[in-house]
Structures are given as structure tokens and as C-alpha cells.
Design a protein around this motif. Structure first.
Motif, PDB file in Angstrom:
ATOM      1  N   VAL A 185       0.820  -1.208   0.000  1.00 49.94           N
ATOM      2  CA  VAL A 185       0.000   0.000   0.000  1.00 49.94           C
ATOM      3  C   VAL A 185       0.858   1.263   0.000  1.00 49.94           C
ATOM      4  CG1 VAL A 185      -0.218   0.397   2.491  1.00 49.94           C
ATOM      5  CG2 VAL A 185      -2.168   0.892   0.993  1.00 49.94           C
ATOM      6  N   TYR A 186       2.176   1.122   0.259  1.00 51.21           N
ATOM      7  CA  TYR A 186       3.058   2.289   0.297  1.00 51.21           C
ATOM      8  C   TYR A 186       3.656   2.625  -1.073  1.00 51.21           C
ATOM      9  CZ  TYR A 186       2.790   1.506   5.330  1.00 51.21           C
ATOM     10  OH  TYR A 186       2.335   1.331   6.619  1.00 51.21           O
ATOM     11  N   ILE A 187       3.393   1.823  -2.088  1.00 53.17           N
ATOM     12  CA  ILE A 187       3.939   2.122  -3.424  1.00 53.17           C
ATOM     13  C   ILE A 187       3.526   3.520  -3.914  1.00 53.17           C
ATOM     14  CG2 ILE A 187       3.805   1.457  -5.869  1.00 53.17           C
ATOM     15  CD1 ILE A 187       3.988  -1.446  -5.007  1.00 53.17           C
ATOM     16  N   PRO A 188       2.294   4.007  -3.644  1.00 55.99           N
ATOM     17  CA  PRO A 188       1.958   5.372  -4.083  1.00 55.99           C
ATOM     18  C   PRO A 188       2.853   6.465  -3.510  1.00 55.99           C
ATOM     19  CG  PRO A 188      -0.051   4.151  -3.653  1.00 55.99           C
ATOM     20  CD  PRO A 188       1.084   3.278  -3.175  1.00 55.99           C
ATOM     21  N   HIS A 189       3.548   6.199  -2.391  1.00 60.83           N
ATOM     22  CA  HIS A 189       4.527   7.186  -1.916  1.00 60.83           C
ATOM     23  C   HIS A 189       5.632   7.368  -2.959  1.00 60.83           C
ATOM     24  CE1 HIS A 189       3.299   8.374   2.061  1.00 60.83           C
ATOM     25  NE2 HIS A 189       3.134   7.129   2.454  1.00 60.83           N
ATOM     26  N   VAL A 190       5.986   6.283  -3.632  1.00 53.95           N
ATOM     27  CA  VAL A 190       7.021   6.331  -4.667  1.00 53.95           C
ATOM     28  C   VAL A 190       6.462   6.930  -5.954  1.00 53.95           C
ATOM     29  CG1 VAL A 190       8.619   4.952  -6.052  1.00 53.95           C
ATOM     30  CG2 VAL A 190       8.165   4.323  -3.661  1.00 53.95           C
ATOM     31  N   GLU A 191       5.243   6.551  -6.293  1.00 55.56           N
ATOM     32  CA  GLU A 191       4.666   6.929  -7.573  1.00 55.56           C
ATOM     33  C   GLU A 191       4.154   8.369  -7.607  1.00 55.56           C
ATOM     34  OE1 GLU A 191       4.769   5.553 -10.338  1.00 55.56           O
ATOM     35  OE2 GLU A 191       4.843   3.397 -10.168  1.00 55.56           O
ATOM     36  N   SER A 192       3.479   8.805  -6.540  1.00 56.60           N
ATOM     37  CA  SER A 192       2.740  10.073  -6.653  1.00 56.60           C
ATOM     38  C   SER A 192       2.603  10.862  -5.364  1.00 56.60           C
ATOM     39  CB  SER A 192       1.317   9.756  -7.145  1.00 56.60           C
ATOM     40  OG  SER A 192       0.637   8.973  -6.151  1.00 56.60           O
ATOM     41  N   SER A 193       3.193  10.378  -4.275  1.00 53.02           N
ATOM     42  CA  SER A 193       2.969  10.980  -2.956  1.00 53.02           C
ATOM     43  C   SER A 193       1.475  11.032  -2.615  1.00 53.02           C
ATOM     44  CB  SER A 193       3.583  12.383  -2.875  1.00 53.02           C
ATOM     45  OG  SER A 193       4.980  12.338  -3.012  1.00 53.02           O
ATOM     46  N   PHE A 194       0.744  10.001  -3.032  1.00 52.07           N
ATOM     47  CA  PHE A 194      -0.688   9.863  -2.755  1.00 52.07           C
ATOM     48  C   PHE A 194      -1.500  11.054  -3.280  1.00 52.07           C
ATOM     49  CE2 PHE A 194       0.668   6.492   0.031  1.00 52.07           C
ATOM     50  CZ  PHE A 194      -0.413   5.623   0.075  1.00 52.07           C
ATOM     51  N   ASN A 195      -1.042  11.646  -4.362  1.00 56.18           N
ATOM     52  CA  ASN A 195      -1.790  12.732  -4.993  1.00 56.18           C
ATOM     53  C   ASN A 195      -2.704  12.136  -6.060  1.00 56.18           C
ATOM     54  OD1 ASN A 195      -2.778  15.004  -6.231  1.00 56.18           O
ATOM     55  ND2 ASN A 195      -0.788  15.715  -7.000  1.00 56.18           N
ATOM     56  N   TYR A 196      -4.023  12.066  -5.773  1.00 61.05           N
ATOM     57  CA  TYR A 196      -4.918  11.397  -6.711  1.00 61.05           C
ATOM     58  C   TYR A 196      -5.122  12.202  -7.984  1.00 61.05           C
ATOM     59  CZ  TYR A 196      -8.923  14.313  -5.227  1.00 61.05           C
ATOM     60  OH  TYR A 196      -9.776  15.358  -4.972  1.00 61.05           O
ATOM     61  N   LYS A 197      -4.686  13.475  -8.001  1.00 65.03           N
ATOM     62  CA  LYS A 197      -4.779  14.291  -9.212  1.00 65.03           C
ATOM     63  C   LYS A 197      -3.520  14.198 -10.074  1.00 65.03           C
ATOM     64  CE  LYS A 197      -7.853  17.760  -7.144  1.00 65.03           C
ATOM     65  NZ  LYS A 197      -8.016  19.200  -6.803  1.00 65.03           N
TER      66      LYS A 197
END
Length: 598
Positions: A185-197
Motif C-alpha cells: 500500500v506504500y507504493i503510491p509514496h514512490v509513484e505520486s505521494s498519494f496525490n490522486y490528481k
């Protein structure tokens, strides 16, 4: 000489703090699932610093091969007042100057004999000693062309923790449901910093940064909705994607790396070397596409897990956003937003807050959501869902024409210069002697016509699944017709025969053109063409590297400017027109980091 004095500070910082935590083995990671090979430790250590020590106003100049070698950290934190705020482009211009200085030093060291080391200037000695015992002329020559710039991400990582609170618990439920490790679940920290936009220059969208082609296997994308932007829809897609990678590759280091590099590339590496040991693959596998981003993706993941699990120690007490509380109704048929707004007493702003998959340009009452869309409503909205479901089932709604919700953005005329976003007139250098050429860069449409024998040429972002959907036939029918085995992907430029037994040629072409128009519309909402240049292909380079690593532009855009380019038969010194893109707004500019690491 500020640029070299900071080396002294770097040498000191390298001895303390986060790096020592790694050396002592204090990992918040299950190393049975996520082993860290010895030759990856320096990389993980580097990314821990990027996520926890340096912020986005600090640029790190480092060696791209040995990430423990950091030449300098350029600090722009003091230059953030309204009167002296430097844009990222100016920051990176200054970093380029520093990079050129280190290049000259390293070139000099490559020519310096051991007995001449003591005659070097102090700042040159400092660079020399960064390399420890590996001080051969060849190593310095290699390092001179291997200087990379990385922006710090501490502030973005912290923002990611805060943002994630809105969906974090629901995301965990998804991974548990698929019996997958929760650390994923922490992969979005690498991909986008949890920015859904988030939307990248190459067209990746949402917190999981799905490309259109990959997303088409798991998510709905049309003129009204793009489920890549919905954290929960996209998380379920990511879980499926990661599980497929793991089932095919057998280890999490390979499966996670495949999230960035692609499953087939890692299968080739595994089969070629006869091992699934990621440390061995990292050391021995060489491919034009297996470069810095792919080689470091797993290390970034490990670092992100460590920083997230030690967030209170690193950042202090962090308060994530409150979880979004909702229930949902799976729509029984195509329903307009007006009908939904009336039934649930919601305004458009609230609808979008809970249903971020709806495209902003489609957020209007006449837009239609498709059947089976999981429409979310606030949990406090006490309604009879079963009753409303039956009421909605009885509503007779005329289907909305596909073109009704199209943004018409890509082909609007720019009011400032009278050109479409594709058209640029530019004088550019075409040789080192300063010779110039006028480019009238008028991008042309892709080859979307029907050829003989009801065939087409595959274009970027297209899959067999797209063709089957537009033709209203099973994908397997196309595989049989074209003798394509299960699991094999089609390639750009490949000729594919079609079956028009369910739709006409015109219907197919209309749907195909609308799909590409939709991709262009979204791209030009975020970016514009600033200028063009001519690039001469170098030995060993691929079109993938040019698009993804050197210029960060989507392949479909590059091909529009180079319609005669045969990407399967590129030769050294081939001239390619490169469109330079920039964000449309100042706010986007500050979030878009230029790629100067080509």
C-alpha cells in the motif's frame, strides 16, 4: 565557490543520521518477503535520505551508479520569499552549472596520475576521496557522464502521509482481500505521494500512476470517467496487477520492479540469468530499458516502507486526513448526474468529492454515468438504497452520444498565437557548427484508416482489448484471426486484421478516433507545446529511452511530429523532431520537475 564547499558538509552528513540506521539493520520491513540484497543497500540508504532528509527545494547531485557518492546538495530553501522565489526550471539550470563543474573535475581526475594527487586543489581532492579505493581513470571517466540530479521529497512524502488518511484503511482492506502483503500500500509514496490528481508528462495518472494501456485491462476510462484517478478503484487494479506479476515472477522484489519495468522484461532477465535473485539480476542484467528508474524502483519502495513506518520519529506527530466515510450504489443502468443529484440531494461538488473518477470537464448534470458504476454517497446521507435502486431502474434515459462529453481541448485554437497546441514554428540548431533550420512543426494525425483485408496499423496506447470493445466481439476472436497466442501483446506498427461482423467500419473508426482524442484532450489540459528541436539518435538509444528518460514525452505525441519515422528501423544520426512541453499553469510548473538527467 559555494558549490564545492558544500562537499565538506556532505561528507559530515554521510556519517550520521538515516544512513547509520540502515547500517545497523533497523528495518521496519519483513525481509523474508522483501529481502534487501547487499548490492542494493546503498540505493535504499540514498532513497531514505531523499524521502526523509532533503525537501523539494534541495537538489542532490550524485553518481547514478553508486548512490552513496553525493557531490553536493544545492539548497534553495532561503530563496522562497515572494521576491526571490526560484522556479524549478531556474533551480535546475543552476544545478546544471554545478554538474558541469563536477564533470570537469572528474575529467581532470581521469587524467591525474597517483603521484599527482597531492597537487590537486582541495575541492578536487574531496571529489577524489568520495570514490574510496575505486579511483581508476576509467571509473572517473564513467562518473563524469553519470552525474544525476534528484530533488528531495521530504515535504512531498509528509504530504503523502496526510493525504493517504482519506483512503488508507480502505486500501488496506483491498490488499487483505487479495491476500497480498500490506506493505504494498506504500507504493503510491514512490509513484505520486498519494496525490490522486497526479498526471505525468508521459500520461500516467492517479496515485498508482497507471498508463492508459495498462489501466485498460482493469479500469474504465471514457469521456466521463477515468477510474485511474479514484484511489480505491485504482488500488484494486494495482492489487490485481501486482498479484499477476508475483504469480509470474515468484518473488516480491521482481514483482514490484515489474510494476515499473514491465513483467515481460523481468521474465527475460530471470530466464537469461537462470535466477530470481534480485541482487544477481541487478548486477548482471543489462538492457537498454532497464535503467535508473527500473533499477531503483524496488529500493525506493523499501525506503518508502521504512520512512512511513518510522514517520513519527522522522517527521514528528503526523495527523492524516480523516477517512472518507461512504456507502455506494452500483448503478442499474446509465444514469445522468442530474437524476443522481436529485435522488440523493447532493450538489456537484459533493458528488465529485466522493466520486473522483468523474472527470472535471464531465462534472455537469447532463453527463451520464455508465451502468454498474459504483456511485458513492456520504455515509450520513440516510436514504433507502434498495428503494432508490428500483426507482432508478425504471427511469428511461436516452443514451448520450459519445461526443457530447468530449472536452474539445486538444484541437482548440490557442488565442495567443492562432495555432493549435500541435503547431509550432521554430528556428533550431541542427549541428554543432550553429547551422539552423526552420521547423514548421505541424503534427499530423496517426494512421487510423482501415487498410486492405480489413486491417489496421497498431498505434500507441492501443490493445487488443480496445479493438474488441470497439468491434463488440470477444478478444479471443481477434487472437484467432491474427494467430496471436494468449498472453502475447501486440506491438506498435503491427498490422492487425479486424472482424466487422457486429459494427461497421465507420462505427469502429469513430470509436477509435474518439479514444485517441480523449487521450489528447487530457494531455493538453495539463501541458502545452512550448517549442520544438531536432535530436540526432545516438548509438544504442531506443525510442523508449528518448520518450521516457531523456525528454519525458508520450510516444503518441512524438510520432505525431514524426509521421514517417519507423521506430523498428531506427539508425544512428536519424533526425527526430522533439516537441518540448511545459505545464499550462504556474501551479503545475512548480510540481513538474524537468528531466536533466538524459
Amino acid at each position: 565557490m559555494r558549490w564545492w564547499r558544500q562537499i565538506v558538509l556532505l561528507l559530515f552528513l554521510g556519517q550520521i543520521g538515516v544512513s547509520s540506521l540502515f547500517a545497523q539493520g533497523k528495518f521496519a520491513v519483513d525481509t523474508t518477503l522483501f529481502p534487501v540484497p547487499k548490492n542494493l543497500e546503498k540505493n535504499v540508504n540514498f532513497w531514505i535520505k531523499v524521502f526523509s532528509v532533503y525537501n523539494s527545494r534541495q537538489l542532490i547531485l550524485h553518481d547514478a551508479q553508486d548512490l552513496s557518492i553525493i557531490y553536493e546538495v544545492i539548497n534553495f530553501e532561503k530563496e522562497t520569499t515572494d521576491s526571490s522565489y526560484l522556479s524549478y526550471s531556474k533551480m535546475y539550470a543552476q544545478a546544471n552549472e554545478s554538474r558541469a563543474n563536477y564533470n570537469r573535475i572528474l575529467q581532470k581526475l581521469a587524467l591525474t596520475k597517483p603521484k599527482e594527487i597531492n597537487r590537486l586543489a582541495n575541492h578536487e581532492k574531496l571529489v577524489y576521496h568520495l570514490f574510496g579505493n575505486d579511483t581508476t581513470p576509467n571509473r572517473f571517466r564513467l562518473a563524469a557522464g553519470n552525474i544525476r540530479v534528484q530533488n528531495g521529497l521530504r515535504d512531498e512524502f509528509l504530504l503523502g502521509i496526510i493525504r493517504s488518511g482519506k483512503y488508507y484503511e480502505e486500501m488496506l482492506h483491498v490488499f487483505r482481500a487479495y491476500n497480498l502483503p500490506e506493505e504494498l500500500v506504500y507504493i503510491p509514496h514512490v509513484e505520486s505521494s498519494f496525490n490522486y490528481k497526479a498526471y505525468s508528462k508521459v500520461g500516467a495518472a492517479g496515485i498508482w500512476q497507471f498508463m492508459n494501456k495498462t489501466a485498460s485491462h482493469y479500469l474504465q476510462i471514457n469521456q466521463v470517467i477515468d477510474e485511474r484517478y479514484d484511489p480505491l478503484f485504482a488500488t484494486e487494479a494495482a492489487a490485481k496487477f501486482l498479484k499477476e506479476n508475483y504469480d509470474a515472477l515468484g518473488t516480491w522484489p521482481l514483482a514490484i520492479t515489474a510494476y515499473n519495468h514491465g513483467k515481460n522484461g523481468l521474465l527475460r532477465a530471470k530466464n537469461l540469468l537462470g535466477t530470481d535473485d534480485f541482487g544477481v539480476i541487478l548486477e548482471k542484467y543489462h538492457s537498454p530499458s532497464f535503467r535508473f528508474a527500473s533499477r531503483n524502483f524496488y529500493a525506493e519502495f523499501i525506503a518508502a516502507v521504512y520512512v512511513r513506518k518510522n514517520a513519527d520519529l522522522i517527521f514528528g506527530k503526523v495527523e492524516p486526513l480523516s477517512p472518507l466515510k461512504f456507502t455506494y450504489l452500483e448503478l442499474p443502468k446509465n444514469i445522468t448526474l442530474l437524476e443522481l443529484a436529485e435522488k440523493f440531494a447532493l450538489d456537484l461538488e459533493t458528488i465529485h468529492e466522493y466520486n473522483v473518477a468523474i472527470k472535471p470537464q464531465a462534472l455537469k448534470f447532463e453527463s451520464t454515468l455508465p451502468k454498474s458504476f459504483k456511485f458513492r454517497i456520504p455515509i450520513e446521507n440516510t436514504v433507502d438504497l434498495v428503494g432508490i435502486y428500483h426507482e432508478l431502474s425504471q427511469i428511461q434515459i436516452q443514451p448520450v452520444q459519445q461526443s457530447d462529453n468530449t472536452a474539445n481541448f486538444a484541437f482548440e485554437t490557442d488565442k495567443n498565437n492562432g495555432l493549435t497546441p500541435f503547431n509550432v514554428k521554430k528556428e533550431v540548431n541542427i549541428s554543432q557548427n550553429g547551422d539552423k533550420k526552420i521547423i514548421n512543426a505541424n503534427a499530423v494525425p496517426g494512421a487510423t484508416e482501415i487498410l486492405k483485408n480489413n486491417s489496421i496499423i497498431v498505434q500507441p496506447e492501443e490493445t487488443l482489448g480496445h479493438y474488441a470493445e470497439w468491434l463488440e466481439i470477444p478478444t479471443q476472436r481477434l487472437r484467432v484471426l491474427n494467430r496471436i497466442r494468449q498472453g502475447k501483446d501486440i506491438q506498435i506498427g503491427q498490422k492487425i486484421r479486424l472482424d466487422f461482423s457486429s459494427v461497421s467500419c465507420d462505427q469502429f473508426l469513430e470509436r477509435r478516433n474518439l479514444y485517441h482524442r480523449m487521450i489528447e484532450d487530457e494531455f493538453f489540459q495539463h501541458f502545452k507545446i512550448a517549442s520544438v528541436s531536432i535530436y540526432q539518435l545516438k548509438s544504442g538509444e531506443t525510442i523508449w529511452q528518448i520518450c521516457n528518460e531523456i525528454y519525458s514525452i508520450p510516444l503518441w505525441l512524438l510520432l505525431k511530429y514524426n509521421p514517417a519515422l519507423n521506430i523498428s528501423q531506427l539508425k544512428v544520426n536519424d533526425e527526430i523532431i522533439i516537441p518540448f512541453i511545459e505545464p499550462r499553469s504556474a501551479a503545475q510548473t512548480e510540481k513538474t520537475i524537468p528531466n536533466i538527467n538524459g
